[in-house]
Design a protein around this motif. Structure first.
Motif, PDB file in Angstrom:
ATOM      1  N   GLU A  63      40.545 -39.653 -35.608  1.00  0.00           N
ATOM      2  CA  GLU A  63      40.246 -41.068 -35.808  1.00  0.00           C
ATOM      3  C   GLU A  63      39.622 -41.705 -34.572  1.00  0.00           C
ATOM      4  N   THR A  64      39.714 -41.019 -33.433  1.00  0.00           N
ATOM      5  CA  THR A  64      39.257 -41.606 -32.184  1.00  0.00           C
ATOM      6  C   THR A  64      38.307 -40.680 -31.434  1.00  0.00           C
ATOM      7  N   MET A  65      37.226 -41.255 -30.963  1.00  0.00           N
ATOM      8  CA  MET A  65      36.292 -40.562 -30.081  1.00  0.00           C
ATOM      9  C   MET A  65      36.502 -41.092 -28.670  1.00  0.00           C
ATOM     10  N   ILE A  66      36.596 -40.185 -27.702  1.00  0.00           N
ATOM     11  CA  ILE A  66      36.708 -40.563 -26.296  1.00  0.00           C
ATOM     12  C   ILE A  66      35.438 -40.140 -25.587  1.00  0.00           C
ATOM     13  N   ILE A  67      34.773 -41.083 -24.939  1.00  0.00           N
ATOM     14  CA  ILE A  67      33.615 -40.767 -24.107  1.00  0.00           C
ATOM     15  C   ILE A  67      34.091 -40.853 -22.663  1.00  0.00           C
ATOM     16  N   ALA A  68      34.209 -39.706 -22.021  1.00  0.00           N
ATOM     17  CA  ALA A  68      34.815 -39.632 -20.699  1.00  0.00           C
ATOM     18  C   ALA A  68      33.904 -38.897 -19.732  1.00  0.00           C
ATOM     19  N   CYS A  69      34.266 -38.967 -18.462  1.00  0.00           N
ATOM     20  CA  CYS A  69      33.541 -38.254 -17.422  1.00  0.00           C
ATOM     21  C   CYS A  69      33.921 -36.773 -17.461  1.00  0.00           C
ATOM     22  N   CYS A  70      33.010 -35.910 -17.025  1.00  0.00           N
ATOM     23  CA  CYS A  70      33.314 -34.480 -17.014  1.00  0.00           C
ATOM     24  C   CYS A  70      34.111 -34.072 -15.772  1.00  0.00           C
ATOM     25  N   ASP A  71      34.517 -35.030 -14.966  1.00  0.00           N
ATOM     26  CA  ASP A  71      35.366 -34.747 -13.812  1.00  0.00           C
ATOM     27  C   ASP A  71      36.609 -33.990 -14.264  1.00  0.00           C
ATOM     28  N   SER A  72      36.888 -32.874 -13.608  1.00  0.00           N
ATOM     29  CA  SER A  72      37.999 -32.009 -14.030  1.00  0.00           C
ATOM     30  C   SER A  72      39.362 -32.648 -13.838  1.00  0.00           C
ATOM     31  N   ARG A  73      39.418 -33.767 -13.090  1.00  0.00           N
ATOM     32  CA  ARG A  73      40.713 -34.404 -12.816  1.00  0.00           C
ATOM     33  C   ARG A  73      41.102 -35.443 -13.860  1.00  0.00           C
ATOM     34  N   ALA A  74      40.208 -35.733 -14.793  1.00  0.00           N
ATOM     35  CA  ALA A  74      40.461 -36.822 -15.745  1.00  0.00           C
ATOM     36  C   ALA A  74      40.236 -36.345 -17.177  1.00  0.00           C
ATOM     37  N   ALA A  75      41.087 -35.437 -17.629  1.00  0.00           N
ATOM     38  CA  ALA A  75      40.955 -34.867 -18.967  1.00  0.00           C
ATOM     39  C   ALA A  75      41.634 -35.761 -20.005  1.00  0.00           C
ATOM     40  N   PRO A  76      40.894 -36.301 -20.968  1.00  0.00           N
ATOM     41  CA  PRO A  76      41.485 -37.208 -21.962  1.00  0.00           C
ATOM     42  C   PRO A  76      42.643 -36.608 -22.739  1.00  0.00           C
ATOM     43  N   GLU A  77      42.533 -35.340 -23.121  1.00  0.00           N
ATOM     44  CA  GLU A  77      43.603 -34.722 -23.902  1.00  0.00           C
ATOM     45  C   GLU A  77      44.926 -34.723 -23.136  1.00  0.00           C
ATOM     46  N   ALA A  78      44.835 -34.547 -21.813  1.00  0.00           N
ATOM     47  CA  ALA A  78      46.053 -34.556 -21.002  1.00  0.00           C
ATOM     48  C   ALA A  78      46.561 -35.981 -20.804  1.00  0.00           C
ATOM     49  N   ILE A  79      45.648 -36.906 -20.515  1.00  0.00           N
ATOM     50  CA  ILE A  79      46.031 -38.297 -20.242  1.00  0.00           C
ATOM     51  C   ILE A  79      46.699 -38.932 -21.458  1.00  0.00           C
ATOM     52  N   PHE A  80      46.186 -38.648 -22.648  1.00  0.00           N
ATOM     53  CA  PHE A  80      46.725 -39.251 -23.860  1.00  0.00           C
ATOM     54  C   PHE A  80      47.669 -38.307 -24.615  1.00  0.00           C
ATOM     55  N   ASP A  81      48.019 -37.200 -23.986  1.00  0.00           N
ATOM     56  CA  ASP A  81      48.971 -36.253 -24.566  1.00  0.00           C
ATOM     57  C   ASP A  81      48.606 -35.926 -26.010  1.00  0.00           C
ATOM     58  N   ALA A  82      47.342 -35.576 -26.220  1.00  0.00           N
ATOM     59  CA  ALA A  82      46.832 -35.354 -27.571  1.00  0.00           C
ATOM     60  C   ALA A  82      46.915 -33.889 -27.973  1.00  0.00           C
ATOM     61  N   GLY A  83      47.245 -33.676 -29.216  1.00  0.00           N
ATOM     62  CA  GLY A  83      47.299 -32.334 -29.761  1.00  0.00           C
ATOM     63  C   GLY A  83      45.958 -31.924 -30.334  1.00  0.00           C
ATOM     64  N   PRO A  84      45.849 -30.690 -30.828  1.00  0.00           N
ATOM     65  CA  PRO A  84      44.587 -30.219 -31.398  1.00  0.00           C
ATOM     66  C   PRO A  84      44.164 -31.053 -32.599  1.00  0.00           C
ATOM     67  N   GLY A  85      42.893 -31.405 -32.632  1.00  0.00           N
ATOM     68  CA  GLY A  85      42.348 -32.156 -33.752  1.00  0.00           C
ATOM     69  C   GLY A  85      42.546 -33.659 -33.695  1.00  0.00           C
ATOM     70  N   GLU A  86      43.218 -34.170 -32.650  1.00  0.00           N
ATOM     71  CA  GLU A  86      43.521 -35.602 -32.604  1.00  0.00           C
ATOM     72  C   GLU A  86      42.390 -36.430 -31.991  1.00  0.00           C
ATOM     73  N   LEU A  87      41.656 -35.861 -31.043  1.00  0.00           N
ATOM     74  CA  LEU A  87      40.604 -36.600 -30.359  1.00  0.00           C
ATOM     75  C   LEU A  87      39.285 -35.848 -30.457  1.00  0.00           C
ATOM     76  N   PHE A  88      38.203 -36.590 -30.656  1.00  0.00           N
ATOM     77  CA  PHE A  88      36.866 -36.022 -30.558  1.00  0.00           C
ATOM     78  C   PHE A  88      36.343 -36.447 -29.189  1.00  0.00           C
ATOM     79  N   VAL A  89      36.243 -35.510 -28.268  1.00  0.00           N
ATOM     80  CA  VAL A  89      35.970 -35.842 -26.869  1.00  0.00           C
ATOM     81  C   VAL A  89      34.545 -35.462 -26.477  1.00  0.00           C
ATOM     82  N   LEU A  90      33.838 -36.429 -25.919  1.00  0.00           N
ATOM     83  CA  LEU A  90      32.515 -36.209 -25.337  1.00  0.00           C
ATOM     84  C   LEU A  90      32.624 -36.487 -23.844  1.00  0.00           C
ATOM     85  N   ARG A  91      32.229 -35.534 -23.026  1.00  0.00           N
ATOM     86  CA  ARG A  91      32.315 -35.720 -21.581  1.00  0.00           C
ATOM     87  C   ARG A  91      30.941 -35.497 -20.950  1.00  0.00           C
TER      88      ARG A  91
END
Length: 214
Positions: free
Chosen positions: A38-66
């Motif tokens: 339901e949510t797309m995250i547009i984030a930086c490709c910096d290895s220190r700021a991973a959206p899946e880790a920050i938002f404690d997301a499981g597989p299939g929960e976030l569509f991430v573009l970095r």
């Protein structure tokens, strides 16, 4: 010589014996039924700021573009290659996400390069310089301020760039139309790597505020 670095193989082994083992049913379901985040995250490709880790997301929960600097270019349909725009189009039109979050972060190297191109370790023919020119007007304004420290200028541009990207999102017809119909919401967030703090953009004022955590 291994085909992958040892630390990656070790990580994969831990993944298979840990998270995959615990969520194998979910992975099989995703493989069978496809993704529906339901949510797309547009984030930086910096290895220190991973959206899946920050938002404690499981597989299939976030569509991430970095990408570098978590930037969104303006709508420009032409014969060039547009990876960010293509991912956005897929998320909105195919996956039908309900939320798009542009998430910046502290100590961003791309933002630092935009503020001081001469000091950045980039070659004259680099790609990063061209990419970061998307926020050149804001970078010039911020860098000329003598009332802020270098750290304050960096943080200011990191947050301004998020507002720039959200404004550019609205140049895409598929985004603006759905937002106007109330079927798509745009959000901004900024993550402090040092402290773990998440600041969320107030949609009415554009200010970044700490959300209440219970």
């Amino acid at each position: 010589m291994p085909h992958l670095p040892d630390h990656l193989l070790t990580g994969y082994r831990n993944f298979m014996n840990g998270r995959y083992l615990a969520e194998s049913g979910r992975y099989r379901s995703l493989a069978r039924e496809g993704q529906a985040p339901e949510t797309m995250i547009i984030a930086c490709c910096d290895s220190r700021a991973a959206p899946e880790a920050i938002f404690d997301a499981g597989p299939g929960e976030l569509f991430v573009l970095r990408n570098v600097g978590n930037l969104v270019p303006p709508y420009a349909p032409d014969d060039q290659f547009h990876s960010t725009s293509a991912a956005l189009e897929f998320a909105v039109q195919s996956l039908k996400v309900k939320n798009i979050v542009v998430m910046g972060h502290g100590r961003c190297g791309g933002i630092r390069a935009a503020l001081d191109p001469a000091a950045a370790p980039l070659s004259p023919g680099d790609f990063i310089g061209k990419w970061m020119s998307l926020i050149a007007p804001a970078a010039e304004t911020v860098s000329s301020s003598t009332f802020m420290t270098a750290t304050e200028r960096q943080t200011a541009l990191e947050r301004i760039s998020i507002r720039y990207s959200i404004a550019n999102l609205r140049t895409f017809p598929c985004v603006s139309i759905l937002e106007g119909k109330g079927r798509l919401s745009l959000h901004g967030a900024w993550f402090d790597i040092s402290t773990g703090e998440l600041w969320v953009m107030n949609k009415d004022t554009g200010d970044f505020e700490r959300p209440e955590m219970t």
